[in-house]
Design a protein around this motif. Structure first.
Motif, short mmCIF file in Angstrom:
data_model
loop_
_atom_site.label_atom_id
_atom_site.label_comp_id
_atom_site.label_asym_id
_atom_site.label_seq_id
_atom_site.Cartn_x
_atom_site.Cartn_y
_atom_site.Cartn_z
N PRO A 1 0.81 -1.23 0.00
CA PRO A 1 0.00 0.00 0.00
C PRO A 1 0.83 1.27 0.00
CG PRO A 1 0.19 -0.82 2.23
CD PRO A 1 1.00 -1.75 1.36
N ASP A 2 2.16 1.16 -0.15
CA ASP A 2 3.02 2.35 -0.06
C ASP A 2 3.85 2.50 -1.32
OD1 ASP A 2 4.31 0.01 0.54
OD2 ASP A 2 5.70 0.92 1.98
N PRO A 3 3.25 2.90 -2.44
CA PRO A 3 4.01 3.02 -3.68
C PRO A 3 4.96 4.21 -3.65
CG PRO A 3 1.78 3.84 -3.99
CD PRO A 3 1.82 3.25 -2.61
N MET A 4 6.04 4.10 -4.41
CA MET A 4 7.00 5.18 -4.58
C MET A 4 6.67 5.95 -5.85
SD MET A 4 10.58 3.19 -3.68
CE MET A 4 11.57 4.68 -3.83
N THR A 5 7.02 7.20 -5.87
CA THR A 5 6.91 7.97 -7.10
C THR A 5 8.08 7.62 -8.02
OG1 THR A 5 8.18 9.83 -6.22
CG2 THR A 5 5.80 9.84 -5.85
N PRO A 6 7.95 7.81 -9.32
CA PRO A 6 9.08 7.53 -10.21
C PRO A 6 10.32 8.34 -9.85
CG PRO A 6 7.05 7.75 -11.48
CD PRO A 6 6.72 8.14 -10.08
N GLU A 7 10.13 9.58 -9.38
CA GLU A 7 11.29 10.39 -8.99
C GLU A 7 12.00 9.79 -7.78
OE1 GLU A 7 8.26 11.48 -9.50
OE2 GLU A 7 8.47 12.66 -11.36
N ARG B 1 17.79 4.61 -6.72
CA ARG B 1 18.76 3.92 -7.57
C ARG B 1 20.08 4.69 -7.62
NH1 ARG B 1 16.94 -0.06 -11.23
NH2 ARG B 1 14.69 -0.46 -11.10
N ARG B 2 20.01 6.00 -7.81
CA ARG B 2 21.24 6.78 -7.91
C ARG B 2 22.05 6.72 -6.63
NH1 ARG B 2 17.84 10.62 -10.58
NH2 ARG B 2 17.67 11.79 -8.63
N ARG B 3 21.38 6.86 -5.49
CA ARG B 3 22.10 6.86 -4.22
C ARG B 3 22.74 5.52 -3.94
NH1 ARG B 3 17.31 9.94 -0.84
NH2 ARG B 3 17.71 12.05 -1.62
N THR B 4 22.03 4.44 -4.24
CA THR B 4 22.60 3.13 -3.98
C THR B 4 23.72 2.81 -4.95
OG1 THR B 4 20.32 2.51 -3.37
CG2 THR B 4 21.97 0.77 -3.42
N CYS B 5 23.63 3.29 -6.17
CA CYS B 5 24.73 3.09 -7.12
C CYS B 5 25.99 3.83 -6.66
CB CYS B 5 24.31 3.54 -8.52
SG CYS B 5 23.14 2.43 -9.33
N ALA C 1 28.30 -5.21 -10.65
CA ALA C 1 27.44 -5.14 -9.47
C ALA C 1 26.30 -4.14 -9.68
CB ALA C 1 28.26 -4.76 -8.24
N THR C 2 26.60 -3.03 -10.34
CA THR C 2 25.56 -2.04 -10.62
C THR C 2 24.50 -2.59 -11.56
OG1 THR C 2 27.21 -0.29 -10.34
CG2 THR C 2 25.16 0.31 -11.41
N VAL C 3 24.92 -3.36 -12.56
CA VAL C 3 23.96 -3.97 -13.48
C VAL C 3 23.08 -4.98 -12.75
CG1 VAL C 3 23.72 -5.42 -15.54
CG2 VAL C 3 25.41 -3.59 -15.50
N PHE C 4 23.69 -5.79 -11.89
CA PHE C 4 22.90 -6.74 -11.10
C PHE C 4 21.85 -6.00 -10.25
CE2 PHE C 4 26.61 -9.99 -10.97
CZ PHE C 4 26.30 -10.38 -12.26
N PHE C 5 22.27 -4.89 -9.67
CA PHE C 5 21.36 -4.11 -8.83
C PHE C 5 20.16 -3.60 -9.63
CE2 PHE C 5 20.09 0.10 -7.28
CZ PHE C 5 19.68 -0.20 -5.99
N HIS C 6 20.43 -3.02 -10.81
CA HIS C 6 19.35 -2.48 -11.63
C HIS C 6 18.41 -3.58 -12.10
CE1 HIS C 6 20.41 1.70 -11.78
NE2 HIS C 6 21.63 1.47 -12.23
N ARG C 7 18.96 -4.72 -12.48
CA ARG C 7 18.11 -5.81 -12.96
C ARG C 7 17.29 -6.40 -11.82
NH1 ARG C 7 21.94 -9.13 -17.32
NH2 ARG C 7 22.18 -7.38 -18.79
N PHE C 8 17.84 -6.42 -10.63
CA PHE C 8 17.10 -6.95 -9.49
C PHE C 8 15.86 -6.10 -9.20
CE2 PHE C 8 16.18 -7.12 -4.94
CZ PHE C 8 16.05 -8.49 -4.74
N TYR C 9 16.06 -4.78 -9.15
CA TYR C 9 14.95 -3.90 -8.83
C TYR C 9 14.08 -3.58 -10.03
CZ TYR C 9 16.27 -3.23 -4.01
OH TYR C 9 16.51 -3.44 -2.67
N ALA C 10 14.37 -4.20 -11.18
CA ALA C 10 13.42 -4.14 -12.29
C ALA C 10 12.30 -5.15 -12.09
CB ALA C 10 14.12 -4.41 -13.61
N LYS C 11 12.51 -6.11 -11.17
CA LYS C 11 11.51 -7.13 -10.90
C LYS C 11 11.08 -7.18 -9.44
CE LYS C 11 12.97 -10.12 -14.71
NZ LYS C 11 13.38 -11.49 -15.11
N PHE D 1 11.60 -1.79 -3.96
CA PHE D 1 12.48 -1.31 -2.90
C PHE D 1 11.86 -1.53 -1.52
CE2 PHE D 1 14.44 1.05 -6.38
CZ PHE D 1 15.78 0.96 -6.05
N GLN D 2 10.53 -1.57 -1.47
CA GLN D 2 9.85 -1.76 -0.20
C GLN D 2 10.00 -3.18 0.33
OE1 GLN D 2 8.70 -0.47 -2.98
NE2 GLN D 2 7.29 1.24 -2.67
N GLU D 3 10.37 -4.12 -0.53
CA GLU D 3 10.45 -5.52 -0.13
C GLU D 3 11.83 -5.92 0.38
OE1 GLU D 3 9.36 -7.51 -3.68
OE2 GLU D 3 7.22 -7.00 -3.55
#
Length: 244
Positions: free
Chosen positions: A45-51, A57-61, A82-92, A95-97
């Motif tokens: 029930p707590d969606p993030m905005t695209p911004e 993503r930027r901060r974690t990278c 490692a950065t590519v793995f991170f982006h692909r992980f959060y494509a599926k 962040f809330q999980e």
């Protein structure tokens, strides 16, 4: 003896052969992601905005780059993997999980193995924890002064007030937090592998840029601007930077 088959001559009198059948086009699946349909944006029930999703993503990278290059001394290729793995992980995943810094640790651990620069799990946990703790202390100081620090936004209050933190910026290997982090990172490493479909071979774009720059250098079509001083020294530094 059988006579070889010979093609018939074209029919005269204005008659023409029918055109060959057209080849049907096969639809190509798009591999791009719409940021409005990412799991973190659609999470209930707590969606993030695209911004906010892009900012996370930027901060974690930046955290992955800082921990990978300065703390763990990983090669640049391993940090990029490692950065590519991170982006692909959060494509599926959302962040809330999953805690993004724990995912970053797992990505660094897996990328080190993938790029033949493995680091021990104990070292990854200690160095990443130390870097995160340092940023958390800076955030606490800014909050006490009435400011705000964007570098660690989204951190849980329990992590800021962990009893095993102390002021020495070292995590106790015998603490419950260390045991939890160790178990969590090992679990996330397996989750990342399943998420990316065990696709560990990453083609980074900067490799092709290096080949292009080397080709231009061999043809003497590329010059490094030097306002004054040692031109050859600056050129060597630029070359070393590209090679790394």
């Amino acid at each position: 003896a059988a006579q070889p088959h010979r093609p018939h001559p074209p029919v005269s009198g204005g008659a023409s052969r029918p055109p060959p059948p057209s080849i049907p086009r096969v639809p190509v699946a798009l591999t791009t992601f719409d940021e409005n349909h990412l799991p973190s944006v659609l999470h209930k029930p707590d969606p993030m905005t695209p911004e906010a999703e892009r900012q996370a993503r930027r901060r974690t990278c930046r955290f992955i780059e800082e921990a990978g290059q300065r703390s763990l001394r990983l090669p640049r290729v391993a940090v990029a993997t490692a950065t590519v793995f991170f982006h692909r992980f959060y494509a599926k995943h959302a962040f809330q999980e999953h805690d993004r810094f724990e995912v970053a640790m797992a990505c660094l651990l897996l990328a080190g193995k993938t790029e033949e620069s493995p680091k021990k799990l104990d070292l990854v946990i200690r160095e990443c924890w130390k870097l995160r703790r340092r940023a958390q202390q800076q955030q606490q100081r800014k909050l006490s002064q009435g400011g705000d620090s964007p570098s660690m936004a989204g951190s849980s209050p329990s992590a800021l007030a962990s009893p095993s933190c102390g002021d020495n910026k070292q995590i106790d290997p015998k603490s419950e937090e260390y045991a939890r982090l160790k178990e969590r990172v090992l679990l996330l490493e397996r989750v990342i592998l399943h998420t990316i479909g065990f696709e560990l071979s990453i083609d980074h774009p900067y490799k092709f840029l290096v080949d292009c720059v080397q080709n231009l250098n061999s043809k003497k079509l590329l010059e490094a601007p030097a306002p004054s001083g040692n031109v050859s020294g600056r050129g060597a530094q630029n070359s070393q930077m590209v090679q790394e």
